[in-house]
Design a protein around this motif. Structure first.
Motif, PDB file in Angstrom:
ATOM      1  N   PRO A  35       0.792  -1.237   0.000  1.00 51.38           N
ATOM      2  CA  PRO A  35       0.000   0.000   0.000  1.00 51.38           C
ATOM      3  C   PRO A  35       0.822   1.283   0.000  1.00 51.38           C
ATOM      4  O   PRO A  35       0.398   2.280  -0.583  1.00 51.38           O
ATOM      5  N   ALA A  36       1.999   1.266   0.631  1.00 53.73           N
ATOM      6  CA  ALA A  36       2.834   2.471   0.627  1.00 53.73           C
ATOM      7  C   ALA A  36       3.301   2.799  -0.795  1.00 53.73           C
ATOM      8  O   ALA A  36       3.302   3.963  -1.216  1.00 53.73           O
ATOM      9  N   TRP A  37       3.699   1.763  -1.531  1.00 61.11           N
ATOM     10  CA  TRP A  37       4.101   1.934  -2.929  1.00 61.11           C
ATOM     11  C   TRP A  37       2.929   2.444  -3.762  1.00 61.11           C
ATOM     12  O   TRP A  37       3.084   3.314  -4.611  1.00 61.11           O
ATOM     13  N   THR A  38       1.757   1.911  -3.487  1.00 63.20           N
ATOM     14  CA  THR A  38       0.560   2.319  -4.213  1.00 63.20           C
ATOM     15  C   THR A  38       0.237   3.786  -3.961  1.00 63.20           C
ATOM     16  O   THR A  38      -0.138   4.515  -4.887  1.00 63.20           O
ATOM     17  N   PHE A  88       2.375   6.107  -3.247  1.00 63.42           N
ATOM     18  CA  PHE A  88       3.372   6.885  -3.985  1.00 63.42           C
ATOM     19  C   PHE A  88       3.006   6.963  -5.461  1.00 63.42           C
ATOM     20  O   PHE A  88       3.097   8.030  -6.084  1.00 63.42           O
ATOM     21  N   LEU A  89       2.588   5.826  -6.028  1.00 61.81           N
ATOM     22  CA  LEU A  89       2.183   5.820  -7.434  1.00 61.81           C
ATOM     23  C   LEU A  89       0.996   6.751  -7.674  1.00 61.81           C
ATOM     24  O   LEU A  89       0.947   7.459  -8.686  1.00 61.81           O
ATOM     25  N   ALA A  90       0.047   6.737  -6.733  1.00 61.62           N
ATOM     26  CA  ALA A  90      -1.132   7.596  -6.873  1.00 61.62           C
ATOM     27  C   ALA A  90      -0.727   9.069  -6.836  1.00 61.62           C
ATOM     28  O   ALA A  90      -1.250   9.895  -7.605  1.00 61.62           O
ATOM     29  N   PHE A  91       0.206   9.413  -5.943  1.00 61.21           N
ATOM     30  CA  PHE A  91       0.699  10.796  -5.877  1.00 61.21           C
ATOM     31  C   PHE A  91       1.399  11.180  -7.175  1.00 61.21           C
ATOM     32  O   PHE A  91       1.163  12.259  -7.730  1.00 61.21           O
ATOM     33  N   TRP A  92       2.249  10.284  -7.678  1.00 67.19           N
ATOM     34  CA  TRP A  92       3.026  10.568  -8.885  1.00 67.19           C
ATOM     35  C   TRP A  92       2.120  10.747 -10.103  1.00 67.19           C
ATOM     36  O   TRP A  92       2.296  11.667 -10.890  1.00 67.19           O
ATOM     37  N   THR A  93       1.135   9.864 -10.239  1.00 67.58           N
ATOM     38  CA  THR A  93       0.258   9.931 -11.407  1.00 67.58           C
ATOM     39  C   THR A  93      -0.624  11.178 -11.372  1.00 67.58           C
ATOM     40  O   THR A  93      -0.958  11.740 -12.424  1.00 67.58           O
ATOM     41  N   ASP A  94      -1.004  11.636 -10.156  1.00 70.20           N
ATOM     42  CA  ASP A  94      -1.794  12.867 -10.050  1.00 70.20           C
ATOM     43  C   ASP A  94      -0.925  14.100 -10.282  1.00 70.20           C
ATOM     44  O   ASP A  94      -1.343  15.056 -10.949  1.00 70.20           O
ATOM     45  N   ALA A  95       0.293  14.080  -9.738  1.00 71.29           N
ATOM     46  CA  ALA A  95       1.190  15.234  -9.866  1.00 71.29           C
ATOM     47  C   ALA A  95       1.583  15.490 -11.315  1.00 71.29           C
ATOM     48  O   ALA A  95       1.771  16.641 -11.726  1.00 71.29           O
ATOM     49  N   LEU A  96       1.710  14.414 -12.091  1.00 68.45           N
ATOM     50  CA  LEU A  96       2.111  14.556 -13.496  1.00 68.45           C
ATOM     51  C   LEU A  96       0.997  14.112 -14.440  1.00 68.45           C
ATOM     52  O   LEU A  96       1.245  13.527 -15.491  1.00 68.45           O
ATOM     53  N   GLY A  97      -0.234  14.415 -14.049  1.00 67.47           N
ATOM     54  CA  GLY A  97      -1.379  14.107 -14.887  1.00 67.47           C
ATOM     55  C   GLY A  97      -1.534  15.094 -16.029  1.00 67.47           C
ATOM     56  O   GLY A  97      -0.795  16.089 -16.120  1.00 67.47           O
ATOM     57  N   PRO A  98      -2.486  14.877 -16.926  1.00 69.02           N
ATOM     58  CA  PRO A  98      -2.687  15.754 -18.083  1.00 69.02           C
ATOM     59  C   PRO A  98      -2.860  17.225 -17.722  1.00 69.02           C
ATOM     60  O   PRO A  98      -2.332  18.103 -18.409  1.00 69.02           O
ATOM     61  N   ALA A  99      -3.590  17.515 -16.634  1.00 68.85           N
ATOM     62  CA  ALA A  99      -3.827  18.910 -16.264  1.00 68.85           C
ATOM     63  C   ALA A  99      -2.518  19.636 -15.956  1.00 68.85           C
ATOM     64  O   ALA A  99      -2.342  20.808 -16.325  1.00 68.85           O
ATOM     65  N   THR A 100      -1.586  18.947 -15.308  1.00 65.30           N
ATOM     66  CA  THR A 100      -0.294  19.553 -14.975  1.00 65.30           C
ATOM     67  C   THR A 100       0.461  19.950 -16.231  1.00 65.30           C
ATOM     68  O   THR A 100       0.979  21.077 -16.333  1.00 65.30           O
ATOM     69  N   TRP A 101       0.543  19.048 -17.185  1.00 63.34           N
ATOM     70  CA  TRP A 101       1.266  19.341 -18.423  1.00 63.34           C
ATOM     71  C   TRP A 101       0.599  20.469 -19.209  1.00 63.34           C
ATOM     72  O   TRP A 101       1.280  21.338 -19.778  1.00 63.34           O
ATOM     73  N   ARG A 102      -0.740  20.479 -19.222  1.00 65.80           N
ATOM     74  CA  ARG A 102      -1.445  21.526 -19.968  1.00 65.80           C
ATOM     75  C   ARG A 102      -1.233  22.892 -19.341  1.00 65.80           C
ATOM     76  O   ARG A 102      -0.985  23.882 -20.050  1.00 65.80           O
ATOM     77  N   VAL A 103      -1.320  22.966 -18.027  1.00 65.29           N
ATOM     78  CA  VAL A 103      -1.094  24.243 -17.339  1.00 65.29           C
ATOM     79  C   VAL A 103       0.340  24.719 -17.573  1.00 65.29           C
ATOM     80  O   VAL A 103       0.587  25.911 -17.825  1.00 65.29           O
ATOM     81  N   LEU A 104       1.292  23.788 -17.498  1.00 62.44           N
ATOM     82  CA  LEU A 104       2.694  24.143 -17.691  1.00 62.44           C
ATOM     83  C   LEU A 104       2.949  24.664 -19.097  1.00 62.44           C
ATOM     84  O   LEU A 104       3.595  25.713 -19.285  1.00 62.44           O
ATOM     85  N   VAL A 105       2.433  23.956 -20.096  1.00 65.57           N
ATOM     86  CA  VAL A 105       2.647  24.378 -21.488  1.00 65.57           C
ATOM     87  C   VAL A 105       1.953  25.712 -21.764  1.00 65.57           C
ATOM     88  O   VAL A 105       2.537  26.602 -22.401  1.00 65.57           O
ATOM     89  N   VAL A 106       0.721  25.869 -21.313  1.00 66.72           N
ATOM     90  CA  VAL A 106      -0.003  27.127 -21.534  1.00 66.72           C
ATOM     91  C   VAL A 106       0.700  28.276 -20.814  1.00 66.72           C
ATOM     92  O   VAL A 106       0.785  29.398 -21.341  1.00 66.72           O
TER      93      VAL A 106
END
Length: 216
Positions: free
Chosen positions: A44-47, A49-67
Motif C-alpha cells: 500500500p505504501a508503494w501504491t 506513492f504511485l497515486a501521488f506521482w500519477t496525479d502530480a504529473l497528470g494531463p492537467a499539470t502538463w497543460r497548465v505548464l505548457v499554456v
C-alpha cells in the motif's frame, strides 16, 4: 527530417496497437496488469506513492505548464511559438479523447481495485499528455541548449524517463493496459512530429520582431 522519421516510426506501431485494442484482450496485457496489480495490493505504501506521482504529473499539470510557458513566450514577443505550443497540446488531447470514444475499450477491472479512472481505456491520456508535454518542453528549450549536446541529450533522457514513469503508474494502479500506455506514448510522438513539420512554413515567415525567441 528527424520529425518525419519520428512520425513514421510512431504511426506504424500505433496503427498495429489500434488493431490490438479492438480485439479481445491479449495475454500480455492481462499478465502484466494482474502481476502489477497484485504487487500494488500487497504494498500500500508503494501504491500511495504511485497515486501521488500519477496525479502530480497528470494531463492537467502538463497543460497548465505548457499554456503558462506559451503565455510567457507571447509576452516575450514570440506569439507564433506560443500558438504552436497551445495548439499542439490541445489538439493532442482532443485527438486522444476522440480515439477513446472510437475504440471504446474497457479499462481493467479487479475485485479489489487500488485506483479508479473515468472514461475508456485506449489510448492512455496520461501517457499521451506526458509525451507531448515533456517533448514540447525540450523543444522549447532547444534555443537555450543549442550547441550543448550533452545537456540536450540529458533533457531528452529526462523527458523519456518522466513519460515512462507516468505510463508505468497507470498500469501499476490498474487503470490501463500496457497497450494503452504504449499507444498513448506513440500517439504523442506522432502528434508532436506532425505539429513540428506543419509549423515550419509559418516559422520561416515569422517577423523579425519575434525572431529573437526561436521556435522548435
Amino acid at each position: 527530417m528527424i520529425a518525419r522519421l519520428s512520425f513514421a516510426l510512431a504511426v506504424v506501431p500505433f496503427g498495429l496497437l489500434l488493431h490490438v485494442a479492438r480485439q479481445p484482450l491479449n495475454g500480455l496485457d492481462m499478465s502484466v496488469a494482474h502481476d502489477l496489480h497484485a504487487y500494488a495490493v500487497a504494498n500500500p505504501a508503494w501504491t500511495r506513492f504511485l497515486a501521488f506521482w500519477t496525479d502530480a504529473l497528470g494531463p492537467a499539470t502538463w497543460r497548465v505548464l505548457v499554456v503558462g510557458i506559451a503565455a510567457w513566450l507571447a509576452w516575450r514577443g514570440a506569439p507564433l511559438t506560443a500558438a504552436w505550443a497551445v495548439i499542439t497540446i490541445v489538439a493532442g488531447g482532443l485527438l486522444g479523447e476522440g480515439l477513446k470514444l472510437l475504440i471504446d475499450r474497457t479499462r481493467p477491472m479487479f475485485p479489489d481495485p487500488v485506483a479508479s479512472a473515468p472514461g475508456m481505456s485506449f489510448p492512455s491520456g496520461h501517457a499521451l499528455a506526458a509525451t507531448l508535454g515533456a517533448g514540447m518542453l525540450v523543444l522549447l528549450a532547444r534555443p537555450a541548449l543549442r550547441g550543448r549536446r550533452l545537456l540536450m541529450a540529458l533533457a531528452w533522457t529526462a523527458a523519456a524517463l518522466l513519460t515512462l514513469a507516468v505510463s508505468y503508474t497507470r498500469v501499476a494502479l490498474g487503470v490501463h493496459w500496457v497497450s494503452d500506455v504504449v499507444g498513448g506514448m506513440l500517439l504523442g510522438v506522432a502528434v508532436l512530429a506532425v505539429s513540428v513539420v506543419a509549423f515550419r512554413p509559418v516559422r520561416r515567415r515569422r517577423s523579425p520582431a519575434t525572431a529573437r525567441v526561436r521556435s522548435p
